[in-house]
Design an enzyme around this catalytic site. Structure first.
Site, mmCIF file in Angstrom:
data_model
loop_
_atom_site.group_PDB
_atom_site.id
_atom_site.type_symbol
_atom_site.label_atom_id
_atom_site.label_comp_id
_atom_site.label_asym_id
_atom_site.label_seq_id
_atom_site.Cartn_x
_atom_site.Cartn_y
_atom_site.Cartn_z
ATOM 1 N N ARG A 100 0.806 -1.231 0.000
ATOM 2 C CA ARG A 100 0.000 0.000 0.000
ATOM 3 C C ARG A 100 0.839 1.280 0.000
ATOM 4 O O ARG A 100 0.470 2.262 -0.636
ATOM 5 C CB ARG A 100 -0.919 0.029 1.228
ATOM 6 C CG ARG A 100 -2.095 -0.923 1.117
ATOM 7 C CD ARG A 100 -3.023 -0.810 2.302
ATOM 8 N NE ARG A 100 -4.027 -1.882 2.272
ATOM 9 C CZ ARG A 100 -4.560 -2.429 3.358
ATOM 10 N NH1 ARG A 100 -4.193 -2.011 4.563
ATOM 11 N NH2 ARG A 100 -5.447 -3.396 3.277
ATOM 12 N N CYS A 129 -9.721 -1.507 5.292
ATOM 13 C CA CYS A 129 -11.181 -1.329 5.345
ATOM 14 C C CYS A 129 -11.555 -0.061 6.117
ATOM 15 O O CYS A 129 -12.401 0.726 5.671
ATOM 16 C CB CYS A 129 -11.851 -2.538 5.982
ATOM 17 S SG CYS A 129 -11.024 -3.171 7.436
ATOM 18 N N SER A 159 -15.300 -9.309 12.462
ATOM 19 C CA SER A 159 -15.142 -9.914 11.129
ATOM 20 C C SER A 159 -13.871 -9.406 10.447
ATOM 21 O O SER A 159 -13.326 -10.046 9.549
ATOM 22 C CB SER A 159 -16.344 -9.597 10.235
ATOM 23 O OG SER A 159 -16.442 -8.186 10.044
ATOM 24 N N GLY A 160 -13.361 -8.273 10.917
ATOM 25 C CA GLY A 160 -12.090 -7.774 10.395
ATOM 26 C C GLY A 160 -10.945 -8.737 10.674
ATOM 27 O O GLY A 160 -9.909 -8.688 10.016
ATOM 28 N N LYS A 207 -1.824 2.614 9.582
ATOM 29 C CA LYS A 207 -2.417 2.447 8.237
ATOM 30 C C LYS A 207 -3.391 3.594 7.963
ATOM 31 O O LYS A 207 -3.337 4.233 6.909
ATOM 32 C CB LYS A 207 -3.178 1.112 8.151
ATOM 33 C CG LYS A 207 -2.300 -0.120 8.043
ATOM 34 C CD LYS A 207 -3.153 -1.392 8.123
ATOM 35 C CE LYS A 207 -2.287 -2.636 8.221
ATOM 36 N NZ LYS A 207 -3.097 -3.879 8.453
ATOM 37 N N ARG A 229 -11.101 -2.727 18.820
ATOM 38 C CA ARG A 229 -11.926 -3.885 18.478
ATOM 39 C C ARG A 229 -13.089 -3.937 19.449
ATOM 40 O O ARG A 229 -12.884 -3.879 20.675
ATOM 41 C CB ARG A 229 -11.112 -5.186 18.570
ATOM 42 C CG ARG A 229 -11.856 -6.388 18.052
ATOM 43 C CD ARG A 229 -11.951 -6.408 16.553
ATOM 44 N NE ARG A 229 -10.639 -6.580 15.937
ATOM 45 C CZ ARG A 229 -10.399 -6.391 14.651
ATOM 46 N NH1 ARG A 229 -11.367 -5.970 13.860
ATOM 47 N NH2 ARG A 229 -9.199 -6.572 14.153
ATOM 48 N N HIS A 236 -17.720 -1.854 10.481
ATOM 49 C CA HIS A 236 -16.895 -0.977 11.333
ATOM 50 C C HIS A 236 -17.621 0.359 11.505
ATOM 51 O O HIS A 236 -18.222 0.885 10.565
ATOM 52 C CB HIS A 236 -15.549 -0.694 10.658
ATOM 53 C CG HIS A 236 -14.607 -1.862 10.612
ATOM 54 N ND1 HIS A 236 -14.763 -3.021 11.338
ATOM 55 C CD2 HIS A 236 -13.462 -2.029 9.897
ATOM 56 C CE1 HIS A 236 -13.769 -3.851 11.088
ATOM 57 N NE2 HIS A 236 -12.958 -3.283 10.198
HETATM 58 C C1 2RA Z 1 -9.215 -5.411 10.931
HETATM 59 N N1 2RA Z 1 -8.806 -3.664 9.314
HETATM 60 O O1 2RA Z 1 -10.322 -4.905 11.089
HETATM 61 C C2 2RA Z 1 -8.269 -4.891 9.882
HETATM 62 C C3 2RA Z 1 -7.994 -5.914 8.810
HETATM 63 N N2 2RA Z 1 -9.176 -6.329 8.167
HETATM 64 O O2 2RA Z 1 -8.804 -6.374 11.600
#
Ligand code: 2RA
Length: 331
Positions: A100, A129, A159-160, A207, A229, A236
């Protein structure tokens, strides 16, 4: 015009969503080649009404007549095989983070910087994402009011992390403790996505910071992020605080968003109307609400942005990049 497409990582959560999106959007495929790791090879998948054996990926598969290779098998597989594919004239759309930040690799959100695909040298990178869903509403606002500073606080679905993350949550809420995550995710929030780096930020936070500047091609924008998370299965959610260089009228700013392709404004708090993860599941748009002035600074807003991280955050964005390759006659 129909083209030959390879999908590397066809059996994972993102890979299976690629299949769905390619079918839904009727991407013009002549021959289709699904690949996976040796342990997943031999799996049968159904695509466009036909059954395919998923093959084990190897160096020589790119000697076949393939125009586009979609990669969603993790950074190590992309690092090894994407350059091989590109060297054979295959155009790679890579969902991993590996390339990237490479200056020779365009980082593309089709609603934001579609022209960037024209500079590709064989590999085009799909952004993270959590970055993709922020770029879509920020683009019209950057064009009109110029971004000065962006503060991301994210609430990211399990789900990430793929099937293991989902399993940790679903079994965790039933009292069965797995330890995919460093702490229980059920009824909990973990300020820890991807690895920590030496400056105290996680790779996920870096990122978002680095990809925002690259996609807008503006390294004067000040960006910071905290990525968390949360015990949500899919989609998200992000709280985004933005300071602009220029003044704005809030109504005009909201109208800019309402008139932006790919954005759906859901913003009527008196009716409890604002985007939620459950409402956005399975959709391709970016949903924006809680749009309000930040009274602590001169030209600022807060907004709440939600999107399906597996669809728009990965598979749909990548397929839209592949569609651009056709639109621009690059394949
Ligand atoms: C995550 N953005 O949500 C990261 C990778 N998919 O874990």
């Amino acid at each position: 015009k129909k083209i030959n497409v390879a999908l590397i990582g066809a059996t994972g959560m993102v890979g299976r969503t690629f299949l769905k999106i390619l079918e839904e959007r009727q991407f013009p495929i002549a021959n289709f080649f699904p690949f996976a790791s040796p342990e997943d090879a031999g799996t049968v998948i159904t695509f466009n009404g036909k059954n395919y054996y998923v093959e084990a990926l190897s160096e020589n598969v790119f000697n076949r007549d393939i125009q586009i290779a979609l990669f969603c098998a993790g950074g190590d597989v992309s690092a090894k095989y994407a350059p091989i594919a590109a060297s054979k004239g295959v155009v790679v759309v890579d969902n991993s983070s590996h390339f990237r930040m490479d200056p020779d690799v365009p980082l593309v959100v089709p609603e934001v910087n579609p022209e960037a695909v024209k500079n590709h040298k064989g590999i085009i990178a799909n952004p993270n994402c959590s970055t993709i869903q922020a770029m879509v509403p920020l683009k019209p606002l950057h064009d009109k009011y110029k971004l000065k500073r962006v503060i991301y606080s994210t609430y990211q679905a399990v789900s990430g992390s793929g099937v293991k993350g989902v399993k940790d949550l679903e079994e965790g809420v039933q009292g069965k403790q797995n330890n995919f995550y460093p702490h229980p995710i059920a009824y909990n929030c973990l300020p820890h996505i991807d690895d920590f780096t030496e400056n105290g930020y996680t790779k996920e936070e870096l990122k978002m910071i680095n990809e925002t500047m690259k996609i807008f091609n503006d390294y004067n924008i000040k960006v910071t992020a905290t990525t968390v998370r949360v015990p949500v299965r899919n989609c998200h959610s992000e709280s985004i605080n933005v300071e602009f260089e220029k003044p704005f009228e809030l109504k005009e700013l909201v109208n800019e968003l309402k008139n932006t392709k790919g954005v759906v404004v859901v913003d009527n708090p008196n009716n409890n109307e604002y985007p939620t993860a459950i409402d956005c599941d399975g959709k391709d748009e970016t949903f924006v609400g809680r749009i309000r002035r930040d009274f602590s600074i001169e030209n600022g807003i807060n907004m709440w942005v939600v999107a399906d991280n597996i669809r728009k955050g990965a598979a749909t964005n990548a397929v839209q990049i592949a569609e651009l390759l056709l639109t621009y006659n690059l394949v």
